[in-house]
Design a protein around this motif. Structure first.
Motif, PDB file in Angstrom:
ATOM      1  N   LEU A  96       0.828  -1.210   0.000  1.00 59.31           N
ATOM      2  CA  LEU A  96       0.000   0.000   0.000  1.00 59.31           C
ATOM      3  C   LEU A  96       0.862   1.260   0.000  1.00 59.31           C
ATOM      4  N   ALA A  97       1.952   1.222   0.736  1.00 60.31           N
ATOM      5  CA  ALA A  97       2.848   2.381   0.800  1.00 60.31           C
ATOM      6  C   ALA A  97       3.440   2.710  -0.569  1.00 60.31           C
ATOM      7  N   GLY A  98       3.560   1.707  -1.417  1.00 58.95           N
ATOM      8  CA  GLY A  98       4.131   1.921  -2.748  1.00 58.95           C
ATOM      9  C   GLY A  98       3.121   2.255  -3.823  1.00 58.95           C
ATOM     10  N   MET A  99       1.858   2.278  -3.496  1.00 57.82           N
ATOM     11  CA  MET A  99       0.818   2.543  -4.502  1.00 57.82           C
ATOM     12  C   MET A  99       0.815   4.024  -4.887  1.00 57.82           C
ATOM     13  N   ARG A 100       0.561   4.280  -6.160  1.00 57.16           N
ATOM     14  CA  ARG A 100       0.476   5.645  -6.672  1.00 57.16           C
ATOM     15  C   ARG A 100      -0.759   5.793  -7.545  1.00 57.16           C
ATOM     16  N   GLU A 101      -1.219   7.031  -7.676  1.00 56.22           N
ATOM     17  CA  GLU A 101      -2.378   7.322  -8.517  1.00 56.22           C
ATOM     18  C   GLU A 101      -2.036   7.076  -9.985  1.00 56.22           C
ATOM     19  N   PRO A 102      -2.977   6.723 -10.790  1.00 57.00           N
ATOM     20  CA  PRO A 102      -4.394   6.508 -10.479  1.00 57.00           C
ATOM     21  C   PRO A 102      -4.610   5.148  -9.815  1.00 57.00           C
ATOM     22  N   PHE A 103      -5.500   5.141  -8.849  1.00 59.07           N
ATOM     23  CA  PHE A 103      -5.769   3.932  -8.094  1.00 59.07           C
ATOM     24  C   PHE A 103      -6.892   3.133  -8.747  1.00 59.07           C
ATOM     25  N   ASP A 104      -6.712   1.840  -8.791  1.00 55.86           N
ATOM     26  CA  ASP A 104      -7.769   0.943  -9.234  1.00 55.86           C
ATOM     27  C   ASP A 104      -8.640   0.633  -8.018  1.00 55.86           C
TER      28      ASP A 104
END
Length: 168
Positions: free
Chosen positions: A45-53
Motif C-alpha cells: 500500500l505504501a508503494g501505490m500511486r495514482e491513479p488507483f484501481d
C-alpha cells in the motif's frame, strides 16, 4: 503497544464509509511503516500511486487493516471516533473550529442528514455567516460575540456525552 498515527482514525472512517481511494492511503501506509508497523500489505500500500484501481485498493486496504487488527466494520463507531478526534484536535488548538465544522458538515451530508451530526451543520453555517454578516439564522441567540464560545461548549458537551456513553 505502539501508538497508531493520528491519521489512522481518518483512514478507518474512510474505509467504513467506502470513500474513494486517494494519496492519503499510501501516505498513511508510509506513516505506519515509519512508526514501526510492518505488514506485507502495508508495504504494498505504501508503494501505490495514482491513479488507483478501486477494486485493487479495496482488497489491499482491507487486507492491510486486517493484518494490523484494525476494525472498520462498525460504521457508526468509526464516525463517532472520527468526530471525537476532530473535536479534541480543535480544542487542543491544532485545528480551527471552522475547518472542523466544515468536515463535520460534509460528513452530515454524506450520511444523509444524520441527526446526530445536525448541530455541527448548523454551527458551521452560523459561524461562516457571522464571519461576513452581522447576523445568522441557524441558531437562536448566537451572534458574533458568542459564536466561538457556543462552538466550544457544544464540542465539550459532545465529548462529555460520548465519554459518558462509553462508560456505561
Amino acid at each position: 503497544m505502539r501508538p497508531l498515527p493520528d491519521s489512522t482514525i481518518r483512514i478507518l472512517v474512510c474505509k467504513a464509509l467506502d470513500r474513494d481511494f486517494d494519496k492519503n492511503w499510501s501516505d498513511w501506509a508510509v506513516e505506519m511503516l515509519m512508526s514501526g508497523f510492518d505488514t506485507e500489505h502495508l508495504v504494498i500500500l505504501a508503494g501505490m500511486r495514482e491513479p488507483f484501481d478501486y477494486f485493487e485498493m479495496q482488497t489491499l486496504t482491507t487486507k492491510a487493516l486486517h493484518e494490523l487488527g484494525l476494525d472498520f466494520s462498525d460504521k457508526r463507531q468509526a464516525v463517532e471516533n472520527y468526530v471525537t478526534y476532530l473535536i479534541q484536535t480543535c480544542l487542543g488548538g491544532k485545528l480551527e473550529s471552522v475547518k472542523v465544522l466544515a468536515e463535520l458538515r460534509d460528513l452530515y451530508l454524506e450520511l444523509d442528514y444524520d441527526k446526530a451530526l445536525q448541530q455541527f451543520y448548523f454551527l458551521y453555517y452560523a459561524k461562516t455567516d457571522l464571519m461576513i454578516e452581522e447576523v445568522q439564522w441557524y441558531i437562536d441567540g448566537v451572534d458574533r460575540n458568542n459564536i466561538d464560545e457556543t462552538i466550544k461548549n457544544y464540542f465539550t458537551e459532545w465529548l462529555k456525552v460520548k465519554s459518558h456513553a462509553k462508560q456505561k
